[in-house]
Scaffold this active site. Structure first.
Site, PDB file in Angstrom:
ATOM      1  CG  ASP A 176      -3.227   1.141   4.907  1.00 54.01           C
ATOM      2  OD1 ASP A 176      -3.973   1.836   4.199  1.00 54.01           O
ATOM      3  OD2 ASP A 176      -3.653   0.338   5.738  1.00 54.01           O
TER       4      ASP A 176
ATOM      5  CD  GLU B 250      -8.840  -3.056  -0.685  1.00 56.39           C
ATOM      6  OE1 GLU B 250      -8.547  -2.448   0.357  1.00 56.39           O
ATOM      7  OE2 GLU B 250      -8.353  -4.164  -0.992  1.00 56.39           O
TER       8      GLU B 250
END
Length: 627
Positions: free
Chosen positions: A366, A560
């Site tokens: 996502d 991330e």
């Protein structure tokens, strides 16, 4: 060499001189002299030079424990440590601990906080049947008035989940008995605002835990997944109430096999038996029920149930979508959102949009233009490869550890049974997902009855699972590597696949030019499975160099994701970059990024490790990339 200093004095002087942008970090963006004198309690003076060493000093000042006089002992050796060595050591000795959570008296407050939702009440939900857990959490929360303990209904429906979206909470996890006392089983979170146990993140985190010898933590992750499957019906997107209708990419059997292979001499066979039963249950109930995640062509799709708007997104995230469906110009988007949220207006097309949106989140990717607006209509390469891996893992476990016979619900399941199912899946994958013309794998659109030629890193999954033939692997490498390989690793998609996306459209974080740790790790293993050792080592080096360079320049940052074209964590894309906002010391880095570093180091030859510690640019070692 150890020296003793007054922490407060040295820390104040260091920040005043070197932290010119006052963000409690020392980076290449600061404009200090990059040369600092340390005065010890014995009036000795040591000089530290350069951004990297100064940021190490800052970290050591915060990590050290001071005595009653405010004196700490720090190591000059640690401060001057080679960057690759230091990053790996910080991950092993500090970051895993910082990402560890426990739902016990000491840890419950930290895990109940949720940066994704602005809520005052703290809720803990317990499964309907788990009376022991309810009693345990009653004791844990005794006297903490702002924590509300609630029991979930026996049957969890999308309607129920929607009804508690304004009362979000954490979901209870596994307990264990130690010295006749119930204790919470620990788990790790990805980091930053992701302060709960996630689905596929946990598999990649476990790779790092196993490499670093964190046996109990690695087992705890698996035990918590076993608990989720038994009590919530699936491995959850994450253990928050608003994720109850969503699962994530299935890596459970991979976690079980990798753990058991390393620690089988210390692990009872009964544990493996219970995990195997749980895996079969998940496989049959979550993935193989016709009409949901089992599609009409015999392959599988992501199909997240739920109603309406996802509860975890930031305020205003869906305004551009809701604007299209509101009644008229006089109605505000917020008014329409509330009406739609409470099902006071019907919008079939909007319901369909959110079905796909939730399914994208279930996929873990996502978001990406590969899946946007069509996810629930696709039988994807990644999901079907993972389920093939389940089938082969179950065959391997049953044959290797249970004498090729396993009883599940009065059915005898042997390796031939699972190998047969796996062979059928390969035939379907070759029929629907393999493209002979390009020599690569693509997702299949069930409605349009055709492959979607979107070039993605997920095309390497069949190599990771050893699903394809040597000729197919060769073809995939020849087709996808030139399209996805960038200076600093594999991009989520090719630039070419975004050619039809409007120039003013928002970037999607799982597309070009962004690179993610799970993709790199899957690609590395896939290449090694088929003998592409040199290419795998090159990709490992490029990825680790980028992490090392950024950490050296930016106070140890481990984020991330990265832009793998420019090699930076400073990305202008949705959701920002989790793990890049901290003070003094990275707060655990980021789970799967940590793991990718440890795995990468384990795969690199000594000669490359030496060059990495000297920060030798990858283009000085390998041929330059075109991307």
């Amino acid at each position: 060499m150890l020296i003793k200093i007054y922490r407060k004095d040295v820390l104040h002087s260091l920040l005043q001189q070197e932290d010119t942008d006052q963000d409690k970090r020392i980076t290449i963006d600061d404009h200090g002299p990059k040369e600092f004198e340390i005065h010890t309690i014995n009036n000795e003076v040591y000089t530290i030079k350069g951004t990297y060493h100064l940021s190490n000093l800052l970290q050591e000042l915060k990590l050290a424990k001071e005595d009653k006089k405010g004196v700490i002992e720090i190591s000059l050796t640690e401060i001057k440590q080679l960057p690759g060595v230091r990053i790996s050591k910080m991950i092993k000795e500090h970051y895993w601990d910082r990402l560890t959570r426990k739902l016990d008296r000491n840890g419950i407050e930290k895990i109940l906080s949720d940066d994704k939702r602005d809520i005052k009440e703290r809720r803990l939900y317990v499964p309907f049947h788990d009376k022991e857990a309810y009693s345990f959490y009653q004791e844990v929360t005794k006297g903490i008035d702002h924590i509300i303990l609630e029991t979930l209904p026996q049957k969890i429906t999308p309607e129920f989940v929607r009804s508690i979206n304004d009362k979000p909470g954490i979901l209870g996890l596994a307990l264990t008995t130690d010295d006749h006392e119930k204790k919470a089983v620990p788990f790790l979170v990805p980091g930053g605002r992701f302060n709960e146990m996630y689905g596929w993140d946990s598999y990649f985190i476990n790779i790092g835990l196993l490499l670093d010898g964190k046996k109990e933590l690695a087992k705890g992750m698996i035990d918590n997944f076993t608990y989720q499957i038994k009590n919530y019906g699936k491995i959850l997107n994450a253990n928050r109430s608003y994720y109850l209708t969503r699962t994530q990419p299935p890596f459970y059997t991979s976690m079980v096999v990798e753990y058991y292979e390393k620690y089988k001499d210390q692990t009872p066979i009964s544990w493996l038996k219970e995990c195997t039963k749980t895996a079969i249950y998940e496989y049959e109930t979550v993935w193989m029920q016709s009409g949901k995640r089992l599609a009409s062509n015999g392959l599988n799709r992501f199909y997240a149930e739920g109603i309406g708007i996802t509860a975890e997104v930031e305020e205003g995230h869906y305004d551009y979508i809701l604007q299209k469906y509101k009644n008229d110009d006089s109605q505000s988007v917020e008014e329409f959102r509330k009406l739609y949220l409470h099902r006071e207006v019907d919008r079939v097309e909007l319901d369909q949009y959110f079905l796909h949106d939730r399914s994208v989140r279930e996929s873990g990717h996502d978001t990406t233009y590969r899946l946007e607006g069509i996810c629930a209509d696709l039988t994807t390469v990644d999901l079907n490869t993972l389920l093939y891996k389940y089938e082969k893992d179950l065959a391997y476990i049953i044959k290797g550890f249970f004498n090729d016979e396993f009883i599940y619900k009065e059915r005898k399941l042997d390796s031939a049974y699972w190998n047969g199912i796996a062979s059928q899946r390969v035939a379907l994958i070759n029929q629907y997902l393999w493209d002979e013309k390009t020599g690569s794998y693509f997702d299949y659109n069930l409605l349009e009855k055709k492959k979607i030629h979107f070039e993605s890193a997920t095309g390497f999954y069949p190599l990771w699972a050893k699903l394809c033939t040597a000729d197919q692997a060769k073809s995939v490498v020849e087709y996808l590597i030139p399209r996805l390989k960038c200076k600093f690793g594999i991009a989520g998609s090719s630039k070419f696949s975004l050619r039809d996306v409007p120039k003013d459209a928002p970037k999607r974080q799982w597309d070009y030019p962004f690179g993610w740790a799970p993709h790199q790790m899957i690609v590395w293993k896939g290449l090694l499975n088929y003998g592409y050792q040199d290419l795998a080592e090159e990709l490992v080096y490029r990825w680790l160099w980028m992490i090392t360079r950024n950490a050296a320049d930016y106070n140890g940052v481990i984020p991330e994701k990265f832009d793998v074209v420019y090699g930076t964590f400073k990305v202008d894309v949705e959701y920002g970059n989790v793990g890049s906002d901290f003070k003094y010391v990275p707060d655990g880095g980021f789970g799967w990024m940590n793991a990718s570093y440890q795995l990468g180091l384990s795969l690199l030859p000594v000669a490359y490790t030496y060059k990495l510690n000297q920060l030798v640019d990858p283009d000085k070692i390998f041929n330059k990339t075109n991307n």
